[in-house]
Motif scaffolding. Structure first.
Motif, PDB file in Angstrom:
ATOM      1  N   TRP A 352      48.896   4.017  41.295  1.00  0.00           N
ATOM      2  CA  TRP A 352      48.031   2.852  41.486  1.00  0.00           C
ATOM      3  C   TRP A 352      48.413   1.670  40.611  1.00  0.00           C
ATOM      4  N   ASP A 353      49.520   1.758  39.891  1.00  0.00           N
ATOM      5  CA  ASP A 353      49.956   0.610  39.089  1.00  0.00           C
ATOM      6  C   ASP A 353      50.146  -0.654  39.937  1.00  0.00           C
ATOM      7  N   PRO A 354      50.765  -0.553  41.144  1.00  0.00           N
ATOM      8  CA  PRO A 354      50.886  -1.775  41.961  1.00  0.00           C
ATOM      9  C   PRO A 354      49.533  -2.376  42.345  1.00  0.00           C
ATOM     10  N   ASP A 355      48.502  -1.527  42.472  1.00  0.00           N
ATOM     11  CA  ASP A 355      47.173  -2.048  42.790  1.00  0.00           C
ATOM     12  C   ASP A 355      46.663  -2.946  41.680  1.00  0.00           C
ATOM     13  N   ARG A 366      54.876  -4.844  46.475  1.00  0.00           N
ATOM     14  CA  ARG A 366      54.410  -3.631  47.143  1.00  0.00           C
ATOM     15  C   ARG A 366      52.994  -3.792  47.717  1.00  0.00           C
ATOM     16  N   ARG A 367      52.365  -4.912  47.426  1.00  0.00           N
ATOM     17  CA  ARG A 367      51.031  -5.206  47.960  1.00  0.00           C
ATOM     18  C   ARG A 367      51.064  -6.623  48.534  1.00  0.00           C
ATOM     19  N   PRO A 368      51.710  -6.803  49.694  1.00  0.00           N
ATOM     20  CA  PRO A 368      51.944  -8.158  50.226  1.00  0.00           C
ATOM     21  C   PRO A 368      50.675  -8.952  50.524  1.00  0.00           C
ATOM     22  N   LEU A 369      49.549  -8.272  50.771  1.00  0.00           N
ATOM     23  CA  LEU A 369      48.305  -9.007  51.012  1.00  0.00           C
ATOM     24  C   LEU A 369      47.630  -9.448  49.720  1.00  0.00           C
ATOM     25  N   PRO A 400      39.344  -4.441  45.739  1.00  0.00           N
ATOM     26  CA  PRO A 400      39.621  -5.364  44.635  1.00  0.00           C
ATOM     27  C   PRO A 400      40.742  -6.339  44.992  1.00  0.00           C
ATOM     28  N   VAL A 401      40.536  -7.598  44.642  1.00  0.00           N
ATOM     29  CA  VAL A 401      41.528  -8.647  44.848  1.00  0.00           C
ATOM     30  C   VAL A 401      41.511  -9.560  43.622  1.00  0.00           C
ATOM     31  N   PRO A 402      42.490 -10.455  43.492  1.00  0.00           N
ATOM     32  CA  PRO A 402      42.474 -11.378  42.349  1.00  0.00           C
ATOM     33  C   PRO A 402      41.252 -12.296  42.362  1.00  0.00           C
ATOM     34  N   ALA A 403      40.851 -12.731  41.192  1.00  0.00           N
ATOM     35  CA  ALA A 403      39.768 -13.711  41.069  1.00  0.00           C
ATOM     36  C   ALA A 403      40.338 -15.080  41.423  1.00  0.00           C
ATOM     37  N   ASP A 404      40.285 -15.397  42.710  1.00  0.00           N
ATOM     38  CA  ASP A 404      40.936 -16.597  43.222  1.00  0.00           C
ATOM     39  C   ASP A 404      40.179 -17.071  44.465  1.00  0.00           C
ATOM     40  N   ALA A 405      39.453 -18.163  44.315  1.00  0.00           N
ATOM     41  CA  ALA A 405      38.630 -18.665  45.422  1.00  0.00           C
ATOM     42  C   ALA A 405      39.470 -19.072  46.620  1.00  0.00           C
ATOM     43  N   SER A 406      40.751 -19.399  46.409  1.00  0.00           N
ATOM     44  CA  SER A 406      41.584 -19.870  47.520  1.00  0.00           C
ATOM     45  C   SER A 406      41.841 -18.791  48.564  1.00  0.00           C
ATOM     46  N   MET A 407      41.487 -17.541  48.250  1.00  0.00           N
ATOM     47  CA  MET A 407      41.633 -16.480  49.247  1.00  0.00           C
ATOM     48  C   MET A 407      40.650 -16.673  50.392  1.00  0.00           C
ATOM     49  N   GLY A 408      39.581 -17.422  50.146  1.00  0.00           N
ATOM     50  CA  GLY A 408      38.727 -17.830  51.245  1.00  0.00           C
ATOM     51  C   GLY A 408      37.413 -17.081  51.380  1.00  0.00           C
ATOM     52  N   SER A 417      38.209 -16.562  56.485  1.00  0.00           N
ATOM     53  CA  SER A 417      39.590 -16.997  56.302  1.00  0.00           C
ATOM     54  C   SER A 417      40.548 -15.946  56.864  1.00  0.00           C
ATOM     55  N   PRO A 418      41.749 -16.350  57.310  1.00  0.00           N
ATOM     56  CA  PRO A 418      42.727 -15.386  57.833  1.00  0.00           C
ATOM     57  C   PRO A 418      43.099 -14.316  56.812  1.00  0.00           C
ATOM     58  N   ARG A 419      43.169 -14.688  55.534  1.00  0.00           N
ATOM     59  CA  ARG A 419      43.585 -13.708  54.534  1.00  0.00           C
ATOM     60  C   ARG A 419      42.510 -12.647  54.322  1.00  0.00           C
ATOM     61  N   VAL A 420      41.251 -13.061  54.240  1.00  0.00           N
ATOM     62  CA  VAL A 420      40.164 -12.091  54.104  1.00  0.00           C
ATOM     63  C   VAL A 420      40.134 -11.174  55.322  1.00  0.00           C
ATOM     64  N   ALA A 421      40.319 -11.737  56.505  1.00  0.00           N
ATOM     65  CA  ALA A 421      40.318 -10.930  57.728  1.00  0.00           C
ATOM     66  C   ALA A 421      41.445  -9.904  57.702  1.00  0.00           C
ATOM     67  N   ALA A 422      42.622 -10.308  57.233  1.00  0.00           N
ATOM     68  CA  ALA A 422      43.762  -9.389  57.191  1.00  0.00           C
ATOM     69  C   ALA A 422      43.529  -8.266  56.188  1.00  0.00           C
ATOM     70  N   ILE A 423      42.949  -8.589  55.046  1.00  0.00           N
ATOM     71  CA  ILE A 423      42.658  -7.574  54.031  1.00  0.00           C
ATOM     72  C   ILE A 423      41.625  -6.577  54.561  1.00  0.00           C
ATOM     73  N   ALA A 424      40.611  -7.083  55.245  1.00  0.00           N
ATOM     74  CA  ALA A 424      39.584  -6.203  55.811  1.00  0.00           C
ATOM     75  C   ALA A 424      40.179  -5.282  56.869  1.00  0.00           C
ATOM     76  N   ASP A 425      41.008  -5.831  57.754  1.00  0.00           N
ATOM     77  CA  ASP A 425      41.614  -5.010  58.804  1.00  0.00           C
ATOM     78  C   ASP A 425      42.521  -3.932  58.218  1.00  0.00           C
ATOM     79  N   ALA A 426      43.267  -4.290  57.180  1.00  0.00           N
ATOM     80  CA  ALA A 426      44.147  -3.306  56.542  1.00  0.00           C
ATOM     81  C   ALA A 426      43.344  -2.181  55.910  1.00  0.00           C
ATOM     82  N   ALA A 427      42.199  -2.518  55.323  1.00  0.00           N
ATOM     83  CA  ALA A 427      41.355  -1.497  54.706  1.00  0.00           C
ATOM     84  C   ALA A 427      40.773  -0.553  55.754  1.00  0.00           C
TER      85      ALA A 427
END
Length: 529
Positions: A352-355, A366-369, A400-408, A417-427
């Motif tokens: 889980w180090d890449p996480d 290793r975690r492109p999203l 868990p994701v970075p503390a970054d409002a630009s993720m949407g 946002s497209p990024r939030v949608a992609a993260i949700a679908d991957a999960a």
């Protein structure tokens, strides 16, 4: 019954109706204050929110009921009891752990020292005795922390140096100066055992390599004391705390933004005299008060509600601090049952180090999203029949994701946002693969998401953090900051962004620490109930 205490005849304004704001209102009301709570959103609870969609009722924040002593003590201070206010159910097993991605096997974790010892020994010979010693130490450190380091304003350092603390100075120094990861890795080899003991760092908005080993005390809360669920979820808990505030006369001003903390000169200093607010119609009003308690995010309080000259914690203070993690939350209504998941289920990457690198250190190939693949799932429908229609399941997924409002934003309140949608679908795909629920996606009938920008927008969260500033060494205990302004008399802080730290129990304790500060009580333990 309201006391004729320190606040008799005075008014207090509390900014924010999250857990800390509600608890502060309840305790100040019992001190005799007339309390007004101002909340920018449409409902109380803050991050411990509630969303209802097509017969599903979702908690949108905390879901682990840990540290029962904190809840018991709070309700006792309010003249009642946990038993009278909540219906708690013990969860057994406490949680399930899947280790993926290519292995659908799991470990069910029961609580109680003997059961944990048996589990550890079955996985790693010799680990049983080691975990018994580890938990004994965790319980000891937990007890000392309750007595000396949590229910305190750190106004008098002498109160921290109790006999128990003096007797364990060498141990405490070691636990404060090494990481939780080092402490655990030194004693256990199997990656599953290491993760079971290290994952509570995420509850602290931190990571095992940065959280002090002192936080092994968290293993006392889940592995020794056990995990419970308040019937009605954390929404039910919020209602119980709100009830305590209303019973002592607190009034609530909802859908109203605090635009400034109003101050006036007093004895060569400034004193808080109220708050300026703006309602949904854009109308401005001044609410006068003798004291102001901000249970809002500390960064927002200091940098948005006070002029620069009155800031105890200016922008440069935060520049060197760690905001902790944010998250994408996925709220799913699913047709049919999901026996593969317990009330609490954790999916941990074997490595889980890449996480953690993706969440805390920046881009990770290793975690492109840009999101963790070690995620948490709550299925409250396993315990509570009122959170989903009959024959359906309710899932809350935290990524868990970075503390970054630009993720949407997510879709729960705004345009997703497209990024939030992609993260949700991957999960969703990950849960299906790791837990063996091949048709999960086809069975979803409700899907809502909450993204980092929602935390910034709805809760004024610094850097869009989902939990609060990371509990690293330099952001723990007295190093976390004061619960009283250095430059404005009558201004106090409560909540996850001040002492003692993040989490619902800590927010309850922060409310009590405001009362201690007002009373001039410098003791290190809880108030007498």
């Amino acid at each position: 019954m309201v006391s004729m205490g320190i606040g008799h005849g005075q008014r207090a304004v509390v900014i924010g109706a999250g857990v800390a704001g509600l608890a502060t209102a309840a305790l100040l009301g019992r001190e005799g204050y007339e309390v007004v709570v101002v909340e920018k959103n449409e409902e109380v609870g803050g991050r411990a929110g509630n969303l209802e969609v097509d017969g599903f009722r979702f908690d949108t924040g905390p879901s682990w009921y840990l540290m029962p002593e904190a809840f018991d003590h709070f309700f006792e201070l309010c003249g009642t009891s946990t038993e009278d206010e909540l219906e708690l159910k013990d969860l057994s097993p406490a949680y399930r752990v899947y280790s993926g991605p290519n292995d659908r096997s799991f470990v069910d974790v029961e609580t109680g020292v003997d059961k944990v010892v048996a589990l550890f020994e079955s996985i790693e010979p010799g680990a049983g005795a080691a975990v018994r010693a580890y938990l004994d130490q965790a319980s000891d450190v937990y007890r000392i922390s309750l007595a000396s380091f949590l229910y305190t304003t750190f106004s008098d350092p002498r109160t921290m140096v109790t006999r128990d603390v003096r007797q364990r100075l060498r141990l405490l120094a070691r636990l404060l100066t090494r990481s939780l990861k080092s402490e655990v890795d030194e004693q256990f080899t199997d990656f599953r055992l290491r993760q079971i003991l290290q994952y509570p760092a995420v509850f602290l908005s931190s990571q095992p390599s940065k959280a002090p080993a002192l936080y092994q005390l968290m293993s006392h809360t889940d592995l020794v004391e056990g995990v419970r669920y308040p019937q009605g979820g954390f929404t039910g808990l919020i209602r119980a705390i709100e009830k305590q505030a209303r019973q002592v006369g607190a009034s609530f001003v909802m859908n109203t933004n605090v635009s400034a903390i109003e101050t006036a000169p007093s004895r060569q200093r400034s004193k808080a005299v109220g708050v300026r607010v703006v309602n949904q119609a854009g109308e401005e009003q001044l609410i006068l008060a003798d004291i102001v308690v901000s249970a809002a995010d500390l960064h927002h309080t200091e940098t948005a509600l006070l002029p620069a000259k009155l800031r105890s914690y200016p922008e440069h203070y935060f520049a060197s601090r760690e905001p902790g993690l944010s998250s994408v939350l996925v709220l799913l209504g699913v047709k049919g049952t999901l026996p593969q998941l317990l009330h609490h289920t954790l999916l941990f990457s074997k490595d889980w180090d890449p996480d953690f690198k993706a969440v805390y250190e920046g881009p990770e190939p290793r975690r492109p999203l840009g999101a963790s693949e070690s995620i948490y799932i709550s299925k409250p429908s396993a315990t509570d029949p009122n959170v989903a229609p009959e024959g359906c399941e309710n899932l809350f997924v935290l990524i868990p994701v970075p503390a970054d409002a630009s993720m949407g934003f997510g879709s729960a309140y705004r345009q997703e946002s497209p990024r939030v949608a992609a993260i949700a679908d991957a999960a969703i795909d990950q849960i299906a693969a790791w837990a063996g629920i091949d048709d999960l996606r086809e069975r979803i009938v409700v899907k809502k998401t909450i993204g980092p920008e929602d935390f910034a927008d709805r809760y004024n969260a610094w850097s869009a953090g989902a939990i609060g500033p990371a509990q690293t060494l330099r952001q723990s205990a007295f190093l976390r900051g004061r619960n009283k302004s250095r430059k404005v008399d009558g201004l106090y802080y409560a909540g996850a962004t001040t002492v003692p730290g993040v989490g619902v129990p800590m927010c309850l304790i922060s409310a009590e620490n405001v009362v201690k500060r007002l009373r001039g009580d410098t003791s290190g333990g809880p108030l007498a109930s």
